[in-house]
Design an enzyme around this catalytic site. Sequence first.
Site, PDB file in Angstrom:
ATOM      1  N   GLN A   1      -4.562  -1.460   9.646  1.00  0.00           N
ATOM      2  CA  GLN A   1      -4.424  -2.799   9.061  1.00  0.00           C
ATOM      3  C   GLN A   1      -4.981  -3.864  10.006  1.00  0.00           C
ATOM      4  O   GLN A   1      -4.693  -3.870  11.201  1.00  0.00           O
ATOM      5  CB  GLN A   1      -2.951  -3.097   8.756  1.00  0.00           C
ATOM      6  CG  GLN A   1      -2.739  -4.360   7.938  1.00  0.00           C
ATOM      7  CD  GLN A   1      -3.316  -4.282   6.545  1.00  0.00           C
ATOM      8  OE1 GLN A   1      -3.579  -3.209   6.013  1.00  0.00           O
ATOM      9  NE2 GLN A   1      -3.541  -5.438   5.932  1.00  0.00           N
TER      10      GLN A   1
ATOM     11  N   ASP B   1     -11.370   2.487   4.224  1.00  0.00           N
ATOM     12  CA  ASP B   1     -11.726   1.065   4.226  1.00  0.00           C
ATOM     13  C   ASP B   1     -13.221   0.867   4.093  1.00  0.00           C
ATOM     14  O   ASP B   1     -13.690  -0.220   3.767  1.00  0.00           O
ATOM     15  CB  ASP B   1     -11.272   0.425   5.554  1.00  0.00           C
ATOM     16  CG  ASP B   1      -9.929  -0.282   5.436  1.00  0.00           C
ATOM     17  OD1 ASP B   1      -9.217  -0.371   6.449  1.00  0.00           O
ATOM     18  OD2 ASP B   1      -9.610  -0.784   4.335  1.00  0.00           O
TER      19      ASP B   1
ATOM     20  N   LYS C   1       0.837  -1.215   0.000  1.00  0.00           N
ATOM     21  CA  LYS C   1       0.000   0.000   0.000  1.00  0.00           C
ATOM     22  C   LYS C   1       0.865   1.256   0.000  1.00  0.00           C
ATOM     23  O   LYS C   1       0.604   2.196  -0.751  1.00  0.00           O
ATOM     24  CB  LYS C   1      -0.922  -0.008   1.224  1.00  0.00           C
ATOM     25  CG  LYS C   1      -1.992  -1.079   1.163  1.00  0.00           C
ATOM     26  CD  LYS C   1      -2.813  -1.164   2.450  1.00  0.00           C
ATOM     27  CE  LYS C   1      -3.844  -2.271   2.353  1.00  0.00           C
ATOM     28  NZ  LYS C   1      -4.686  -2.391   3.570  1.00  0.00           N
TER      29      LYS C   1
HETATM   30  N1  LIG Z   1      -7.657  -2.460   7.095  1.00  0.00           N
HETATM   31  C1  LIG Z   1      -7.695  -3.511   6.247  1.00  0.00           C
HETATM   32  N2  LIG Z   1      -7.141  -4.685   6.600  1.00  0.00           N
HETATM   33  C2  LIG Z   1      -7.216  -5.741   5.728  1.00  0.00           C
HETATM   34  C3  LIG Z   1      -7.809  -5.610   4.464  1.00  0.00           C
HETATM   35  C4  LIG Z   1      -8.412  -4.356   4.134  1.00  0.00           C
HETATM   36  O1  LIG Z   1      -9.019  -4.173   3.048  1.00  0.00           O
HETATM   37  N3  LIG Z   1      -8.327  -3.347   5.047  1.00  0.00           N
HETATM   38  N4  LIG Z   1      -7.806  -6.657   3.537  1.00  0.00           N
HETATM   39  C5  LIG Z   1      -6.985  -7.854   3.777  1.00  0.00           C
HETATM   40  C6  LIG Z   1      -5.537  -7.784   3.310  1.00  0.00           C
HETATM   41  N5  LIG Z   1      -5.254  -6.970   2.147  1.00  0.00           N
HETATM   42  C7  LIG Z   1      -5.228  -5.620   2.345  1.00  0.00           C
HETATM   43  O2  LIG Z   1      -4.947  -5.133   3.435  1.00  0.00           O
HETATM   44  C8  LIG Z   1      -4.742  -7.496   0.942  1.00  0.00           C
HETATM   45  C9  LIG Z   1      -4.666  -8.874   0.726  1.00  0.00           C
HETATM   46  C10 LIG Z   1      -4.085  -9.379  -0.462  1.00  0.00           C
HETATM   47  C11 LIG Z   1      -3.593  -8.517  -1.428  1.00  0.00           C
HETATM   48  C12 LIG Z   1      -2.968  -9.024  -2.681  1.00  0.00           C
HETATM   49  O3  LIG Z   1      -2.658  -8.259  -3.580  1.00  0.00           O
HETATM   50  N6  LIG Z   1      -2.706 -10.325  -2.726  1.00  0.00           N
HETATM   51  C13 LIG Z   1      -1.985 -10.888  -3.877  1.00  0.00           C
HETATM   52  C14 LIG Z   1      -1.067 -11.994  -3.391  1.00  0.00           C
HETATM   53  C15 LIG Z   1      -0.017 -11.373  -2.452  1.00  0.00           C
HETATM   54  C16 LIG Z   1       0.503 -12.457  -1.496  1.00  0.00           C
HETATM   55  O4  LIG Z   1       1.412 -13.179  -1.909  1.00  0.00           O
HETATM   56  O5  LIG Z   1      -0.075 -12.555  -0.357  1.00  0.00           O
HETATM   57  C17 LIG Z   1      -2.992 -11.460  -4.876  1.00  0.00           C
HETATM   58  O6  LIG Z   1      -4.065 -11.906  -4.417  1.00  0.00           O
HETATM   59  O7  LIG Z   1      -2.665 -11.464  -6.081  1.00  0.00           O
HETATM   60  C18 LIG Z   1      -3.683  -7.151  -1.229  1.00  0.00           C
HETATM   61  C19 LIG Z   1      -4.237  -6.647  -0.043  1.00  0.00           C
HETATM   62  C20 LIG Z   1      -6.940  -8.131   5.288  1.00  0.00           C
HETATM   63  N7  LIG Z   1      -6.662  -6.938   6.060  1.00  0.00           N
END
Ligand SMILES: Nc1nc2c(c(=O)[nH]1)N[C@@H](CN(C=O)c1ccc(C(=O)N[C@@H](CCC(=O)O)C(=O)O)cc1)CN2
Length: 296
Positions: free
Chosen positions: A103, A126, A59
């Site tokens: 987060q 969020d 981010k």
């Molecule tokens: N305050 C928040 N916490 C969390 C959120 C949120 O939206 N707000 N969402 C999830 C985690 N998340 C963002 O924080 C998130 C998860 C996954 C990815 C992503 O790009 N994943 C990749 C793979 C990356 C890896 O190897 O893990 C993909 O799916 O291609 C981005 C953001 C929980 N917490």
Amino acid sequence: MDRIARSAAIIDGKQFAADLLGDIRLKVATLKENTGKVPGLAVVLVGSDPASTVYVGSKHRQTTAAGMNSFKYELPAETTQQELMALIDRLNVDPQVHGILVQLPLPAHLDAGAVIQEINPDKDVDGFHVSNAGRLATGSPALVPCTPLGCMMLLKDRLGPDLAGLHAVVVGKSNIVGKPMAQLLLAENCTVTVVHSRTRNTAELCRAADILVVAAGRPGLVRGDWIKPGAAVIDVGINRVEQDGKSRIVGDVAFDEAGHAGAITPVPGGVGPMTIACLLSNTVTAFCRLNNTSAA
Ligand SMILES: Nc1nc2c(c(=O)[nH]1)N[C@@H](CN(C=O)c1ccc(C(=O)N[C@@H](CCC(=O)O)C(=O)O)cc1)CN2
């Protein structure tokens, strides 16, 4: 079910997110030219959860790459509720900060609900604050949670703008994905079914879905014979599993059994990148509302 020759169209969330980030970069440049200011996003990380550390880092990088100001706060796991609330109170009144996110998950001793409600709803990028959840539920302009917002963008890009009358099944009823996803689908005049851990006929209900959004947090929960041929499948799952001695990310859908789906998001490379792109989009939205301006 035997592995079916791949015929489902892949919904490339990684490419869609990259294109969206390009649009955001242009909007930020326009805002800077018109107002002399750029949107600012404050991200608070408490503790050192490995996955959270990765996401917060991503981010921060993508916010900076978009020309926005990124303020990263890394707090020790022992941070008290009062210390965290005091930081949020400072960010709420900081004129350089237009978006605030904490987060998740937080360390167990912290009250995540109270933390989320402490954030100024106008800076709640969020979209978790009850004010934004209520506005979404009643059809008022709101900051929408990033993952459901990204899922909806992918669905409309794939299926077209008119989803009216389609049967949508959402697997999972979390406050950050399942429930807002159901509200977004309802707003598009879909017929929406939400299934969860207490539902008794989940497979039967999934088989009736034209649109299947799976946000259960259970690897491979949805089998191939749960998917109606031609359905659009959005896999929100981000499950870290050990396979053949290697750690990898898999979704909630048995991807190799879903060849008869009309379209499906891969994991990784589907919904995940959309979450971050929509976070930056929400931050631009919050900046424009707080500064009574537009990026058009
Ligand atoms: N305050 C928040 N916490 C969390 C959120 C949120 O939206 N707000 N969402 C999830 C985690 N998340 C963002 O924080 C998130 C998860 C996954 C990815 C992503 O790009 N994943 C990749 C793979 C990356 C890896 O190897 O893990 C993909 O799916 O291609 C981005 C953001 C929980 N917490």
